[in-house]
Design a protein around this motif. Sequence first.
Motif, mmCIF file in Angstrom:
data_model
loop_
_atom_site.group_PDB
_atom_site.id
_atom_site.type_symbol
_atom_site.label_atom_id
_atom_site.label_comp_id
_atom_site.label_asym_id
_atom_site.label_seq_id
_atom_site.Cartn_x
_atom_site.Cartn_y
_atom_site.Cartn_z
ATOM 1 N N ASN B 44 0.856 -1.081 0.010
ATOM 2 C CA ASN B 44 0.009 0.070 -0.019
ATOM 3 C C ASN B 44 0.918 1.351 0.135
ATOM 4 N N ASP B 45 0.800 2.050 0.959
ATOM 5 C CA ASP B 45 1.530 3.278 1.106
ATOM 6 C C ASP B 45 1.826 3.547 2.546
ATOM 7 N N LYS B 68 7.777 -1.705 -2.816
ATOM 8 C CA LYS B 68 6.417 -1.530 -2.704
ATOM 9 C C LYS B 68 5.448 -2.651 -3.141
ATOM 10 N N ALA B 69 4.931 -3.489 -2.174
ATOM 11 C CA ALA B 69 3.812 -4.507 -2.912
ATOM 12 C C ALA B 69 2.476 -3.566 -2.992
ATOM 13 N N ALA B 70 1.830 -4.278 -3.957
ATOM 14 C CA ALA B 70 0.547 -3.542 -4.144
ATOM 15 C C ALA B 70 -0.418 -3.366 -2.793
ATOM 16 N N THR B 71 -0.724 -4.729 -2.431
ATOM 17 C CA THR B 71 -1.578 -4.982 -1.282
ATOM 18 C C THR B 71 -1.121 -5.823 -0.191
ATOM 19 N N ASP B 74 -0.875 -9.351 -1.413
ATOM 20 C CA ASP B 74 0.286 -9.533 -2.435
ATOM 21 C C ASP B 74 1.537 -9.741 -1.282
ATOM 22 N N ARG B 76 1.595 -10.567 1.806
ATOM 23 C CA ARG B 76 1.478 -11.910 2.436
ATOM 24 C C ARG B 76 1.877 -12.999 1.812
ATOM 25 N N THR B 77 1.529 -13.206 0.572
ATOM 26 C CA THR B 77 1.837 -14.300 -0.142
ATOM 27 C C THR B 77 3.256 -14.095 -0.268
ATOM 28 N N ASN B 78 3.908 -13.053 -0.751
ATOM 29 C CA ASN B 78 5.436 -12.999 -1.008
ATOM 30 C C ASN B 78 6.072 -13.235 0.292
ATOM 31 N N TRP B 249 -11.923 -3.333 -2.565
ATOM 32 C CA TRP B 249 -10.577 -3.499 -3.433
ATOM 33 C C TRP B 249 -11.026 -4.116 -4.710
ATOM 34 N N VAL B 274 -6.529 5.899 0.216
ATOM 35 C CA VAL B 274 -7.215 5.165 -0.621
ATOM 36 C C VAL B 274 -7.999 6.123 -1.338
#
Lengths: 309, 421, 322
Positions: B44-45, B68-71, B74, B76-78, B249, B274
């Motif tokens: 996010n930011d 920066k991952a997007a969300t 993402d 978490r998965t990473n 989202w 957002v």
Amino acid sequence: MTATTERPTSAVLVPPRPPAPVRRSRASRRGRALASNKPSALGYAFLVVVILGSLFPLYWSFLIGSGDSSSINRQDIDWLPGGNFLSNAAKVINDPSVNFWRALANSLIVSTTVAASVVTFSTLAGYAFAKLRFRGSKPMLIFVIATMAVPTQLGIVPLFIAMSQWLGLSGNLLAVILPALVSAFGVFWMTQYLSQSLPDELIEAARVDGASMIRTFWHVGVPAARPAAAMLALFIFIATWTNFFWPFIILDSSNPTLPVALSLLQSNFFIDYSIVLAGVILSTIPLLVLFVVAGKQLVSGIMQGAVKG
Amino acid sequence: MSTSRRTLAAAITGAVTFALLASGCSSAPAPGGTPETLTLATFNDFGYTDAMLAEYTDLTGIKIVQNKAATSNDARTNYFTKLGAGSGLADVEAVEIDWFAELMQYSDKLADLSNPDLADRWVQWKADAATDPDGRLIAYGTDIGPQAICYRSDLFAAAGLPTDRAEVAALIDGDWANYFSVGEGFVANSDAAWFDSSGAILQGILNQDPETLESTDGTVIATTNPVVETAYTDVLDAGSTLSAHLSQWSDDWAAGFANGAFATMLCPGWMLGVIEGNAPEVTGWDIANVFPGGGGNWGGSYLTVPAQGKNTEAAKKFADWLTAPEQQLKAFVTTGNFPSQTSLYNADELLSVTRPYFNDAPTGQIFSDRSSAVTVAPFKGAKYFPVMDALQNAITRVDVDQTEDASASWTDFVTDVNAIG
Amino acid sequence: MSTLSLVEERAVRRIAIGHTLNRWDVKLSPYLYVSPFFVLFALTGLFPLLYTAYVSVFDWHIIGGQGDFVGLGNFEWVLAQEKFWISLRNSFSIFLLSAVPQVILALIIAAVLDQNLRSKTFWRMGVLVPYVVAPVAVALIFSNMFGDQYGLINNLLGRIGLDPVGWHSQVVPSHLAIATMVNFRWTGYNALIFLAAMQAVPRDYYEAAMLDGAGRVRQFLSITVPSLRPTLIFVIITSTIGGLQIFDEPRMYDSAGTGGASSQWLTITMYIYNQGFGPAGGGQFGHAAAAAWILFLIIIVVGLINLAATRTIASSGSRSAS
């Protein structure tokens, strides 16, 4: 073996032919073409519709990508592009979570390396299968053909374990390149091509002159293989460039390929489609350029793969 | 043909050369001592601007590369993929509260960040949640998500509701039933919906209860806990008339901001960015210093230092600096992420912050008040994230997709939770 | 004298060595040339597939690593999951919705392209453009156009007085949307394959048919299509193998990437991904490996059915031809 979902051309069933004879026979067939085979206006109209349909999604993408964030939300659609494409593209390029230049460079590196490697190894093996006699060549070739049907992307779990946990290549381009270094389809393609287009006499002549096996391969096999190798390189390049599944698992936002970077654009914190679709256009431009340069070869590659030998 | 072949050959040679050069350029980590660069992964930011990171470089000579991952999903998965891979994580990695407990299971793969000097930096529940069973502090808190209500004053005006933020706060003040009934009055006079997403409202209600999806011993109780089922039913009942039927989202949800699809939404501090991002052209968003059913926290994050990194000591110092009050205050000004650092709560620098986009709302004061209204820290265990995901899907099936009724969707939810185990 | 014989002897020996080297060269070279392929394939293609079978009989977590031997437990678990069966249904449905219209449309395009067109290359390249757009990019464009509330398609439907379609919320429409992405990318490609096969059909067949008074449509149906059978079967087989593994398009069809709230468009490959790496219940390598093997077996069975069909049709085709 690549983990792509790329479909081989129909070379599986019907081997590719050397280009020259095909062109000649096509011309002769055309000579016999019937008067009734003249296209009607309807035929042209149909093709125009098909091509417009093929281009429309790209145009739509550009339309949104050149607007601002609110243009997507308007209920009345503006069918002419806005003037913001460059600024949207700049936002994509400057987005730190996308790493656009790195993604572009990575895609180039991966696709080029894989295409070069597949072509090299396929030409070597194809030459051996097509032109050299050796014990076990038949079953080996059958094995190659059989493996073409095996969906290797189903091996992602071990691939992940091996690449990341054993080799420590998580996030590294090598993890994408290594599994794609060879292609059964490529071997089969080169075998079919060389067995039809390279006369045995040429090889024998070189051997009688005292050339070693590798010299013969280099001076006789490689030149003969060039047209097919170029097409193979094109196909593999495009397949690798557009490949997503495995790179998506093993790479991340810090070191992505273009499709992986694109996927990051969409799931952003807030979704601005003018930027997402500007990114789509940006990432498609390189292949469109390749298409303009080599589209003809691509067309004849697909068609040669299909012509019954 | 031969020209194109030559072109192709040249292109290949060029690209390979480029490849070799590019791979040669990648810098190797320093073997010990002060590293040249540290990597920071957020999503996010977080409000860690380039200027802020450059400040750290000036202080220490260490260059910071932020990814920066997007969300949060993402990220978490990473995070788990790379934790499994044994390498590839950044030196400092951000974690969201909803999957923090899941990560806590592998706290031995994270560096111990304990530091007696920092004992009082964070609100108590934030620090408690970051301490593993062995007493090691494995994460530094960044922000918390005290919630207010964001509203569209223009839509309010059109529907005959007050627009002044104090009056709106007075109107909404009360329990969730009151929030819904004010909404009924609104939708009777407007084309817009009252709130964006039933899933978000459910999130807000559940975050006010200490035990919701899991009991404090870690057992999943989501399918049998009356709190959950009641909230589920209430939200869907209200949502049938009040919801904009958007899934959080989603693309449509994002588009809904600019289209004026809804008039209010639950607003943790980090939501401000957002809203601004999704609807930069819209004027009329404002913030009311109120939240139904008392205070509530939604989200908030931590910074961790994965033990697999080569520069854990330097990374620890960097995470310490980033989560220091000075930096988190700047982040709050940039994005609205409300600090978890207690020393800021009475500081004028924080209380005086306003936000132009939201009609110059005094966000510092509002979120400071909202933060002190938070009295409950809901338990979130290792299964919280997947179970919440399944619950949100259940809501979506009824509220957004409208492919199932509430009870059928609940039955599917029970099946999904059983599969999670 | 002795020096001379020495020189001769050396020359003879050199020739002998040359012969031996040459023999080895001839014997070994072929193996040397094919070995890079086989070695690399064994490492990166064969090994992962076999090791998947190994992983599938263990309790195996992405972080925790190899656990207890569970026999066929993972297979039983996967087969008992409702979501697995839903994903199987979705994969087949998306495959059928893409394969059937795609083949029909490709055939028609090929038939038109097979006419004596001006600037042939232009038209052929024209239909091939979508092939160079990456599936991820295709998915991003189409998921935008197929937006439920604010998408282009529903907007246009609304203008002609039709109700919006739940392109994301409903099962069949979501499959249609994803199938459209596949068709967009592959129809032109397959049309070129058909075109090449059409050009190989001897023109005298058509002449004979013309003399019999057969119209153009009839010629197409009774001469062109039957002659294309092997190519048709080929295209169908390859699109089966590719279609049943579809991942990119459904993964990118929304921003969450989990296949919809009721798994409307969750495909098997997505299911495998979710088990192994995904957001909910991820990290279960044992489950993912078992699901991968099940998909592998399904693909083999479908492939064999295809092959049997090819043989039957091909033999009956040649019989009727002779």
